[in-house]
Design a protein around this motif. Structure first.
Motif, short mmCIF file in Angstrom:
data_model
loop_
_atom_site.label_atom_id
_atom_site.label_comp_id
_atom_site.label_asym_id
_atom_site.label_seq_id
_atom_site.Cartn_x
_atom_site.Cartn_y
_atom_site.Cartn_z
N THR A 1 0.82 -1.21 0.00
CA THR A 1 0.00 0.00 0.00
C THR A 1 0.85 1.25 0.00
N TYR A 2 1.85 1.29 0.87
CA TYR A 2 2.72 2.47 0.94
C TYR A 2 3.55 2.63 -0.34
N TRP A 3 4.08 1.52 -0.85
CA TRP A 3 4.95 1.63 -2.01
C TRP A 3 4.19 2.07 -3.26
N ASN A 4 2.99 1.58 -3.44
CA ASN A 4 2.23 1.88 -4.65
C ASN A 4 1.47 3.20 -4.59
N ASP A 5 1.47 3.85 -3.44
CA ASP A 5 0.69 5.08 -3.30
C ASP A 5 1.34 6.24 -4.05
N TRP A 6 0.55 6.93 -4.82
CA TRP A 6 0.97 8.17 -5.47
C TRP A 6 0.01 9.32 -5.17
N PHE A 7 -1.19 8.98 -4.69
CA PHE A 7 -2.23 9.99 -4.49
C PHE A 7 -1.86 10.96 -3.38
N LEU A 8 -1.24 10.46 -2.30
CA LEU A 8 -0.88 11.34 -1.19
C LEU A 8 0.16 12.37 -1.61
N SER A 9 1.08 12.01 -2.47
CA SER A 9 2.05 12.99 -2.98
C SER A 9 1.35 14.05 -3.83
N LEU A 10 0.36 13.62 -4.60
CA LEU A 10 -0.40 14.56 -5.41
C LEU A 10 -1.16 15.56 -4.55
N VAL A 11 -1.72 15.10 -3.43
CA VAL A 11 -2.58 15.95 -2.60
C VAL A 11 -1.78 16.84 -1.65
N PHE A 12 -0.75 16.28 -1.01
CA PHE A 12 -0.11 16.98 0.09
C PHE A 12 1.25 17.59 -0.23
N ILE A 13 1.91 17.16 -1.30
CA ILE A 13 3.27 17.61 -1.56
C ILE A 13 3.27 18.59 -2.75
N THR A 14 3.73 19.80 -2.50
CA THR A 14 3.85 20.80 -3.57
C THR A 14 5.29 20.95 -4.04
N ASP A 15 6.23 20.50 -3.24
CA ASP A 15 7.64 20.55 -3.60
C ASP A 15 8.02 19.23 -4.26
N ASN A 16 8.41 19.28 -5.54
CA ASN A 16 8.75 18.06 -6.27
C ASN A 16 9.93 17.32 -5.65
N HIS A 17 10.67 17.97 -4.78
CA HIS A 17 11.84 17.33 -4.19
C HIS A 17 11.46 16.21 -3.24
N ASN A 18 10.23 16.24 -2.72
CA ASN A 18 9.83 15.27 -1.69
C ASN A 18 8.71 14.34 -2.17
N ILE A 19 8.55 14.17 -3.45
CA ILE A 19 7.49 13.28 -3.95
C ILE A 19 7.99 11.84 -4.01
N SER A 20 7.06 10.91 -3.94
CA SER A 20 7.41 9.49 -4.02
C SER A 20 7.75 9.11 -5.45
N VAL A 21 8.41 7.97 -5.61
CA VAL A 21 8.82 7.55 -6.95
C VAL A 21 7.62 7.22 -7.82
N GLN A 22 6.54 6.73 -7.22
CA GLN A 22 5.34 6.41 -8.01
C GLN A 22 4.72 7.67 -8.59
N TYR A 23 4.65 8.73 -7.80
CA TYR A 23 4.07 9.97 -8.31
C TYR A 23 4.99 10.63 -9.32
N PHE A 24 6.31 10.52 -9.11
CA PHE A 24 7.24 11.08 -10.09
C PHE A 24 7.10 10.38 -11.43
N LEU A 25 7.00 9.05 -11.42
CA LEU A 25 6.82 8.32 -12.66
C LEU A 25 5.46 8.63 -13.28
N TYR A 26 4.46 8.84 -12.45
CA TYR A 26 3.13 9.22 -12.97
C TYR A 26 3.19 10.57 -13.68
N LYS A 27 3.88 11.54 -13.08
CA LYS A 27 4.02 12.84 -13.73
C LYS A 27 4.79 12.73 -15.03
N MET A 28 5.84 11.94 -15.02
CA MET A 28 6.63 11.76 -16.24
C MET A 28 5.79 11.11 -17.33
#
Length: 311
Positions: free
Chosen positions: A219-246
């Protein structure tokens, strides 16, 4: 007496044995199911090492017609951000899983004990949260305004710590598996509740703890939604959300002829790896987590089945 004991230990009772046909059928079903799970991964791996043009003209193949590392070379251009996001995901997954298992166990153990007078209330309370949700907006305001977790790693950990489903599973395991006589003996010897919990209950509950840990890790590893909602600084996003943005950026560029023309004019890649790089992202994102299961495999089946006997 000896003959009877050996039969009991070996399970030679004909009523408990499967026929040869039934056993072969079950093995065939599991073989097909395993193939259904493994074959797509092999196809993704093959496409990620294929040439973009061959994939577009001849489709996906289990063996690359033209071996090409263009997709991985494309990802390596952001290797710094990928490595940092990997570190964020690993830290969040490890810390979140440990805290989650402990919090779930601390909640599940008291409601599993018959002498706890409020057990039914707290069991119903946690079950109610599976049926009723406060909504996305109150959920967001709690973590951002009340707890002030925006743009922190705790915002990627706290929302997933508690799981009502796993509380009920662990409660059932404690209730059905941990012998009450052992706990009573420990109390007679002067052990307190915390000592009983950490020294007796947890060591006897490794199967269900490992099962919960495995699923919470996923659950924690596959999560990208929390980075989308709570993180505005790209420096602290998870790898799943970074790959999603890419992936979203690649999808935009590949569907926009003007943008592709500008990339080509600026000296970009003539053969933009839109399809193969998506598969390479899957390989990069799923790679480390596949090694987690062998550590939990010893306890996985037992914990999942014993903990779900009855409520």
């Amino acid at each position: 007496m000896e003959n009877t004991t050996s039969k009991t230990l070996t399970g030679s009772n004909p009523k408990n044995r499967l026929s040869g046909t039934a056993s072969a059928l079950i093995n065939l079903i599991f073989a097909i199911y395993s193939a259904i799970c493994i074959v797509p991964l092999l196809l993704i791996l093959s496409v990620s090492f294929s040439d973009e043009q061959s994939v577009l003209t001849k489709g996906y193949r289990f063996l690359p017609e033209t071996f090409n590392l263009a997709a991985y070379r494309f990802l390596i251009k952001d290797i710094g951000q990928i490595a940092h996001s990997y570190g964020i995901s690993i830290a969040v997954t490890v810390i979140g899983t440990l805290l989650s298992v402990m919090v779930i166990a601390l909640y599940a153990y008291p409601i599993s004990r018959s002498h706890f007078t409020a057990a039914k209330f707290f069991t119903f309370f946690v079950f109610l949260t599976m049926l009723i949700s406060g909504g996305l907006v109150p959920w967001y305001l709690v973590y951002v305004q009340m707890l002030d977790l925006k743009d922190t790693l705790w915002s990627l950990i706290m929302p997933l710590i508690m799981s009502s489903f796993w509380v009920l599973i662990m409660r059932t395991f404690f209730k059905e598996t941990v012998p009450g006589a052992v706990l009573e003996s420990a109390k007679i010897d002067g052990a307190g509740e915390l000592r009983i919990f950490f020294r007796i209950v947890l060591p006897l509950s490794l199967p269900v703890l490992a099962t919960v840990a495995l699923f919470q890790t996923l659950t924690y590893w596959n999560d990208w939604f929390l980075s989308l909602v709570f993180i505005t600084d790209n420096h602290n996003i998870s790898v799943q959300y970074f790959l999603y943005k890419m992936m979203m950026n690649i999808q935009y560029l590949s569907s926009n002829p003007i943008a592709m023309a500008e990339i080509t004019r600026a000296g970009g890649m003539m053969n933009f790896p839109s399809e193969t790089v998506r598969m390479a992202m899957v390989v990069v994102g799923v790679g480390p987590i596949v090694f987690a299961y062998p550590f939990f495999q010893k306890y996985f089946v037992k914990g999942l089945t014993v903990g779900s006997v009855k409520g």
